[in-house]
Design an enzyme around this catalytic site. Structure first.
Site, short mmCIF file in Angstrom:
data_model
loop_
_atom_site.label_atom_id
_atom_site.label_comp_id
_atom_site.label_asym_id
_atom_site.label_seq_id
_atom_site.Cartn_x
_atom_site.Cartn_y
_atom_site.Cartn_z
N HIS A 157 4.67 -10.83 3.78
CA HIS A 157 3.20 -11.00 3.73
C HIS A 157 2.79 -12.32 3.08
CE1 HIS A 157 2.70 -6.97 5.20
NE2 HIS A 157 3.27 -6.42 4.15
N ASP A 191 9.65 -4.01 9.65
CA ASP A 191 8.93 -3.32 8.59
C ASP A 191 7.75 -2.54 9.20
OD1 ASP A 191 8.58 -3.60 5.33
OD2 ASP A 191 6.64 -3.35 6.32
N HIS A 193 4.81 -2.48 8.16
CA HIS A 193 3.62 -3.33 8.10
C HIS A 193 3.83 -4.62 8.87
CE1 HIS A 193 3.72 -0.89 4.32
NE2 HIS A 193 2.43 -0.72 4.60
#
Ligand code: OKP
Ligand code: ZN
Length: 340
Positions: A157, A191, A193
């Site tokens: 991220h 993942d 996300h």
């Protein structure tokens, strides 16, 4: 007997313990805990012929500077040197205005969520996570077919100028930078996300293909990125692939999406080497996810990815069911190594 899979990790990565985060108005124990490292190491150390630990030698600031904005790195430096009494939990996120990277109270200008505390321990752990990813990539350059970086905290991220989503340095992107001297690189993010940081770092780069399977961002973090029409731009047009999946998807549905949509696109790009952003929060018991993969499914997913027939640097991302995290990591790595 094939050579063991190198496992890169430094003990300082387990010396960072974020306390809480806010989850829909509730203060909860922070899911990205140091116990995650222990779970993974316990599982891998139980198979000494298959896995072999290696300590990274050091963090390469020059490579981080290639990837991240100078102000973000300066903020990390300041926080690491100052050793604040309390960690900084950014809670104001200005759109514009003044920002001083030497002032930890301004950290919100370099961050986008409230779950990613800044402290000396966080920065030190993040630097060793980054070093682990870089050195796992170097091992592949030296001829190892599969290496594993036990990155904790995770990285996918983190963007050029912002930390967030428990991520500080983008570990997978640093590995990709190391590998670019080898040729074309693909980053596959499994993942739960969406890997918004990684996507943004290579969005206009036609030499790095980025692909991510993840929860629909209209209902899951990071919310604002990960939709199918994000396909890259300029020279990177067509070199980004997003595959959002339904809530509750199981191993079979997941493998179908991987085999029908993602792997053919990766093959068409023709990478020389793969970075795998290896999140395990797709597990049916994961406290943050809503997917339904089982331990055996990770062997199959790893096996399908191995079918690409290229060297792989596996970089740990999420996975928050601490008790089963190590078993799931070992399962995925066995599949990737053809030792399932
Ligand atoms: C990091 B990685 C719910 C809030 C969720 C951010 C999730 C970051 C996931 N407690 N906050 O991709 O596993
Ligand atoms: Zn995740």
């Amino acid at each position: 007997m094939p050579t063991p899979i190198p496992v890169f990790v430094h003990e300082v990565q387990a010396a960072f313990e974020p306390l809480h985060e806010w989850s829909f108005g509730e203060r909860v124990d922070h899911p990205e805990s140091a116990a995650r490292v222990d779970s993974i190491l316990r599982a891998l150390d139980a198979e000494p012929g298959v896995f072999e630990r290696r300590e990274p030698a050091g963090f390469d600031d020059a490579r981080a500077r290639e990837l991240h904005d100078a102000a973000l790195l300066q903020l990390f430096d300041v926080v690491e040197r100052r050793d604040l009494d309390v960690p900084v939990f950014p809670s104001s996120f200005p759109q514009g205005g003044r920002a001083d990277p030497t002032n930890p109270l301004h950290a919100g200008a370099y961050c986008y969520d409230t779950g990613t505390p800044l402290s000396r321990a966080a920065v030190r752990a993040a630097r060793w996570a980054a070093a682990s990813a870089e050195e796992a990539a170097m091992a592949v350059l030296e001829g190892v077919p599969l290496s594993y970086a036990l990155c904790r905290p995770p990285g996918h991220h983190a963007s050029r100028d912002r930390f967030g989503g428990y991520c500080y340095y983008n570990n997978a992107a640093l590995a990709a930078l190391v590998l670019r001297e080898r040729g074309r690189v693909a980053v596959l993010d499994v993942d739960y996300h969406h890997g918004n940081g990684t996507q943004s770092l290579f969005y206009a780069d036609g030499g790095v293909f980025t692909a991510s399977l993840h929860a629909d961002p209209s209902r899951a973090f990071p919310y604002h990125f990960g939709y199918t029409d994000e396909r890259g731009e300029g020279p990177g047009e067509g070199a980004n692939l997003n595959v959002p999946l339904e809530e509750g998807v199981d191993g079979q549905g997941y493998l179908e999406a991987l085999e029908r949509q993602v792997l053919p696109a990766l093959r068409a790009f023709g990478p020389d080497v793969l970075v795998l952003s290896m999140g395990l929060d797709t597990y049916h018991l994961d406290p943050l996810g809503t997917f339904a993969l089982r331990t055996e499914d990770y062997v199959r997913v790893g096996d399908a990815i191995r079918g690409l027939g290229m060297p792989i640097v596996a970089v740990q991302e999420g996975g928050y069911h601490v008790a089963d995290l190590g078993t799931n990591a070992a399962a995925m790595l066995r599949g990737l190594a053809g030792r399932g």
